[in-house]
Design an enzyme around this catalytic site. Structure first.
Site, PDB file in Angstrom:
ATOM      1  N   SER A   1      -1.828  -1.590  11.872  1.00 53.26           N
ATOM      2  CA  SER A   1      -0.607  -1.537  11.065  1.00 53.26           C
ATOM      3  C   SER A   1       0.264  -0.375  11.515  1.00 53.26           C
ATOM      4  CB  SER A   1      -0.950  -1.367   9.588  1.00 53.26           C
ATOM      5  OG  SER A   1       0.235  -1.088   8.884  1.00 53.26           O
TER       6      SER A   1
ATOM      7  N   HIS B   1       0.653  -5.371  13.276  1.00 47.16           N
ATOM      8  CA  HIS B   1       0.990  -5.664  11.875  1.00 47.16           C
ATOM      9  C   HIS B   1       2.174  -4.795  11.458  1.00 47.16           C
ATOM     10  CE1 HIS B   1      -0.183  -6.958   7.761  1.00 47.16           C
ATOM     11  NE2 HIS B   1       0.179  -5.734   7.387  1.00 47.16           N
TER      12      HIS B   1
ATOM     13  N   ASP C   1       4.622  -3.821   8.413  1.00 48.50           N
ATOM     14  CA  ASP C   1       4.795  -3.862   6.963  1.00 48.50           C
ATOM     15  C   ASP C   1       6.256  -3.669   6.596  1.00 48.50           C
ATOM     16  OD1 ASP C   1       2.079  -4.168   5.936  1.00 48.50           O
ATOM     17  OD2 ASP C   1       1.697  -2.182   6.794  1.00 48.50           O
TER      18      ASP C   1
ATOM     19  N   MET D   1       8.828  -3.366   3.636  1.00 45.51           N
ATOM     20  CA  MET D   1       8.850  -3.061   2.188  1.00 45.51           C
ATOM     21  C   MET D   1      10.283  -2.773   1.773  1.00 45.51           C
ATOM     22  SD  MET D   1       5.589  -0.536   1.838  1.00 45.51           S
ATOM     23  CE  MET D   1       4.044  -0.810   2.713  1.00 45.51           C
TER      24      MET D   1
ATOM     25  N   HIS E   1       4.342  -8.577   7.664  1.00 43.04           N
ATOM     26  CA  HIS E   1       3.881  -8.678   6.276  1.00 43.04           C
ATOM     27  C   HIS E   1       5.043  -8.268   5.383  1.00 43.04           C
ATOM     28  CE1 HIS E   1       0.974  -6.816   3.035  1.00 43.04           C
ATOM     29  NE2 HIS E   1       1.654  -7.858   2.581  1.00 43.04           N
TER      30      HIS E   1
ATOM     31  N   MET F   1       6.626  -7.418   2.150  1.00 42.07           N
ATOM     32  CA  MET F   1       6.442  -7.002   0.753  1.00 42.07           C
ATOM     33  C   MET F   1       7.832  -6.818   0.171  1.00 42.07           C
ATOM     34  SD  MET F   1       3.217  -4.528   1.481  1.00 42.07           S
ATOM     35  CE  MET F   1       3.614  -4.504   3.232  1.00 42.07           C
TER      36      MET F   1
ATOM     37  N   MET G   1      -5.041  -9.032  -0.142  1.00 44.99           N
ATOM     38  CA  MET G   1      -4.837  -7.580  -0.175  1.00 44.99           C
ATOM     39  C   MET G   1      -6.078  -6.900  -0.750  1.00 44.99           C
ATOM     40  SD  MET G   1      -1.874  -6.935   1.141  1.00 44.99           S
ATOM     41  CE  MET G   1      -1.983  -5.162   0.868  1.00 44.99           C
TER      42      MET G   1
ATOM     43  N   PHE H   1       1.454   1.178   0.209  1.00 45.98           N
ATOM     44  CA  PHE H   1       1.176   2.407   0.962  1.00 45.98           C
ATOM     45  C   PHE H   1      -0.049   2.238   1.850  1.00 45.98           C
ATOM     46  CE2 PHE H   1       3.265   3.436  -2.978  1.00 45.98           C
ATOM     47  CZ  PHE H   1       4.317   4.237  -2.551  1.00 45.98           C
ATOM     48  N   GLY H   2      -0.042   2.930   2.978  1.00 43.80           N
ATOM     49  CA  GLY H   2      -1.220   3.010   3.818  1.00 43.80           C
ATOM     50  C   GLY H   2      -2.154   4.088   3.291  1.00 43.80           C
ATOM     51  N   GLY H   3      -3.365   4.113   3.821  1.00 44.56           N
ATOM     52  CA  GLY H   3      -4.295   5.203   3.528  1.00 44.56           C
ATOM     53  C   GLY H   3      -4.965   5.150   2.166  1.00 44.56           C
TER      54      GLY H   3
ATOM     55  N   ASP I   1      -6.290  -6.735   4.248  1.00 42.30           N
ATOM     56  CA  ASP I   1      -5.343  -5.654   4.539  1.00 42.30           C
ATOM     57  C   ASP I   1      -5.444  -4.605   3.450  1.00 42.30           C
ATOM     58  OD1 ASP I   1      -3.212  -4.103   5.316  1.00 42.30           O
ATOM     59  OD2 ASP I   1      -1.669  -5.579   4.792  1.00 42.30           O
ATOM     60  N   GLY I   2      -5.785  -3.371   3.881  1.00 40.55           N
ATOM     61  CA  GLY I   2      -5.836  -2.254   2.955  1.00 40.55           C
ATOM     62  C   GLY I   2      -7.206  -1.600   2.935  1.00 40.55           C
TER      63      GLY I   2
ATOM     64  N   GLY J   1      -4.614   0.344   9.452  1.00 38.02           N
ATOM     65  CA  GLY J   1      -3.537   1.295   9.714  1.00 38.02           C
ATOM     66  C   GLY J   1      -4.086   2.667  10.020  1.00 38.02           C
TER      67      GLY J   1
END
Ligand SMILES: O=C(CO)[C@@H](O)[C@H](O)COP(=O)(O)O
Ligand SMILES: [Fe+2]
Length: 227
Positions: free
Chosen positions: A7, A30, A32, A34, A63, A65, A134, A140-142, A172-173, A194
């Site tokens: 990601s 990937h 993201d 948003m 992706h 969002m 998900m 958010f990542g991390g 994902d996540g 990510g």
């Protein structure tokens, strides 16, 4: 074969082209998107996807969002995405939208937030090339992986088998060396990572290591991965 999709959200946004090249060898990149409405964060849009598509040979897995994907998703296909994921919670007409994405030449994918069950969408699955489950709340990542999503991954793998579908199952996540095997054993075959990739000293090596882990976990779980 297990696919690993780094990601770009966890990359340095001032050096996106270099960061995309750093993970060449990954199956997909990937991306993201948003909009600060569907999720409380803002990232990038169509012009950046167009530039990324020119900057890397790795196909783009977008992706979305965002609110109103019915209007926006086709533009991401035109921008060069090879796969476009819209959220079930945001789409007004998911079947029409999936057909439009496919007709424009990309893989059509739908995402489910953690609290959205898969069962109401069982009849819609043949319209999709991929379903994204998900494993964190999007935005958010991390974030920490949500173990409570594992039964949903298992149930979705059973639905795919029941209907004999080619559907890819993406997670994902919070996917990392510590969690990827549980996802693969439950039935996922496409893994977004990510921070586990871009936080590593050697992102390309992190992709290879995650793929090896996922493949051996898939093999020992015994369900057939269709790609
Ligand atoms: O869609 C999202 C977050 O909403 C993801 O794609 C994250 O970017 C994954 O990051 P990690 O959890 O792997 O750090
Ligand atoms: Fe994502």
């Amino acid at each position: 074969m297990a696919q690993i999709n780094p990601s770009i959200l966890s990359a340095d946004f001032a050096r996106l082209a270099d960061e995309a090249k750093a993970v060449e060898g990954a199956d997909w990149l990937h991306v993201d998107v948003m909009d600060n409405h569907f999720v409380p964060n803002l990232t990038l849009g169509v012009p950046v996807v167009e530039s990324l598509a020119r900057a890397t040979d790795t196909p783009l897995d977008c992706h979305l969002m965002i609110e109103n994907p019915d209007q926006w998703a086709p533009q991401y296909v035109e921008a060069g995405a090879g796969s476009v994921t819209f959220h079930a919670e945001a789409a007004a007409a998911p079947v029409r939208l999936a057909r439009e994405i496919r007709a424009k030449g990309a893989r059509a994918s739908m995402a489910l937030k953690p609290a959205t069950p898969v069962e109401p969408y069982e009849d819609l699955l043949p319209e999709l090339d991929m379903l994204l489950i998900m494993t964190v709340e999007p935005g958010f990542g991390g974030q920490a992986f949500l173990d409570i999503m594992l039964p949903k991954i298992r149930r979705t793998r059973q639905l795919i088998a029941k209907h004999g579908l080619e559907l890819w199952l993406q997670v994902d996540g919070g996917v990392s060396a510590a969690t990827i095997e549980r996802c693969a054993e439950a039935g996922a075959d496409v893994f977004v990572a990510g921070s586990a990739v871009y936080g590593a000293n050697d992102p390309a090596e992190a992709v290879r290591a995650l793929r090896t882990q996922a493949q051996s976990a898939t093999a020992s779980a015994g369900w057939a991965c269709g790609h």
